[in-house]
Scaffold this motif. Sequence first.
Motif, PDB file in Angstrom:
ATOM      1  N   SER A  47       0.842  -1.203   0.000  1.00  0.00           N
ATOM      2  CA  SER A  47       0.000   0.000   0.000  1.00  0.00           C
ATOM      3  C   SER A  47       0.875   1.249   0.000  1.00  0.00           C
ATOM      4  O   SER A  47       2.075   1.185   0.265  1.00  0.00           O
ATOM      5  CB  SER A  47      -0.891   0.015   1.241  1.00  0.00           C
ATOM      6  OG  SER A  47      -0.088   0.165   2.407  1.00  0.00           O
ATOM      7  N   GLU A  48       0.229   2.388  -0.245  1.00  0.00           N
ATOM      8  CA  GLU A  48       0.935   3.666  -0.143  1.00  0.00           C
ATOM      9  C   GLU A  48       1.354   3.932   1.299  1.00  0.00           C
ATOM     10  O   GLU A  48       2.389   4.535   1.546  1.00  0.00           O
ATOM     11  CB  GLU A  48       0.058   4.811  -0.656  1.00  0.00           C
ATOM     12  CG  GLU A  48      -0.105   4.826  -2.158  1.00  0.00           C
ATOM     13  CD  GLU A  48      -0.892   6.035  -2.620  1.00  0.00           C
ATOM     14  OE1 GLU A  48      -0.520   7.176  -2.262  1.00  0.00           O
ATOM     15  OE2 GLU A  48      -1.889   5.831  -3.335  1.00  0.00           O
ATOM     16  N   ASN A  97       2.158  13.931   3.779  1.00  0.00           N
ATOM     17  CA  ASN A  97       1.934  12.766   2.932  1.00  0.00           C
ATOM     18  C   ASN A  97       1.063  11.725   3.619  1.00  0.00           C
ATOM     19  O   ASN A  97       0.232  11.080   2.974  1.00  0.00           O
ATOM     20  CB  ASN A  97       3.275  12.159   2.500  1.00  0.00           C
ATOM     21  CG  ASN A  97       3.904  12.948   1.382  1.00  0.00           C
ATOM     22  OD1 ASN A  97       3.642  12.691   0.222  1.00  0.00           O
ATOM     23  ND2 ASN A  97       4.710  13.941   1.724  1.00  0.00           N
ATOM     24  N   VAL A 101      -2.658  10.149   2.425  1.00  0.00           N
ATOM     25  CA  VAL A 101      -2.919   8.718   2.288  1.00  0.00           C
ATOM     26  C   VAL A 101      -3.955   8.223   3.296  1.00  0.00           C
ATOM     27  O   VAL A 101      -4.869   7.470   2.950  1.00  0.00           O
ATOM     28  CB  VAL A 101      -1.604   7.910   2.433  1.00  0.00           C
ATOM     29  CG1 VAL A 101      -1.862   6.423   2.525  1.00  0.00           C
ATOM     30  CG2 VAL A 101      -0.666   8.223   1.274  1.00  0.00           C
ATOM     31  N   HIS A 102      -3.840   8.659   4.540  1.00  0.00           N
ATOM     32  CA  HIS A 102      -4.671   8.110   5.616  1.00  0.00           C
ATOM     33  C   HIS A 102      -5.768   9.061   6.102  1.00  0.00           C
ATOM     34  O   HIS A 102      -6.567   8.678   6.954  1.00  0.00           O
ATOM     35  CB  HIS A 102      -3.805   7.734   6.820  1.00  0.00           C
ATOM     36  CG  HIS A 102      -2.815   6.660   6.539  1.00  0.00           C
ATOM     37  ND1 HIS A 102      -3.182   5.379   6.208  1.00  0.00           N
ATOM     38  CD2 HIS A 102      -1.456   6.673   6.537  1.00  0.00           C
ATOM     39  CE1 HIS A 102      -2.100   4.645   6.017  1.00  0.00           C
ATOM     40  NE2 HIS A 102      -1.049   5.406   6.197  1.00  0.00           N
TER      41      HIS A 102
END
Length: 191
Positions: A47-48, A97, A101-102
């Motif tokens: 995953s990222e 970042n 993503v989250h």
Amino acid sequence: MRLQSKFHRQGKPKSIEEVAGALGFNAWKIAKKTVNKLYADGFNYSSEGQILDVVAEFIAFMIQTADRLAYQQMNDEQRQRFVSAMAGQLVNSLAENMTDVHGEADHKSAFIEKLNDRLESYAEYGFVDGQPSYQALRYFGKCVDEVMGGDENKWVLEQIIEVEAPAVLQSLKKNMDSLLTQSELVVKSEE
């Protein structure tokens, strides 16, 4: 990869914080490039988020390396300013970042806690002649392996120790040396 090694305005020496910020920006680029290189070399990410976790391990390794190198060139107050500014730049980049993503969360605090834990662990290992000990490299490799190990990435520990860490160290040291030549530290010591 193109790293900032000179400041646009050359006239005035740069502060420790400006140099550290530039080094932090470049450390981010080094970490991202290395993570992409691992993928190109056949290592996989799920995953990222996992990619950013590996980037975080590279960041912690580079911060402690910069701290050890700064110890050889700066007094305690200068070193503290330098490492704090570099870490601040990297914490902000990672948190931005992680938010992408989250989603919204306190990514800064979580990473600072992890970073403090890593730096405390790295402090147990030697650093001689500008190089981390094998034990420090092994610890770094183990941290990356914990994030991305498993059957698909069976040899990541060895890859980190033998290939990636030396390349990262070389890039970081060269960039730090280049940026420090433009700092107030050099100008004051030459006067």
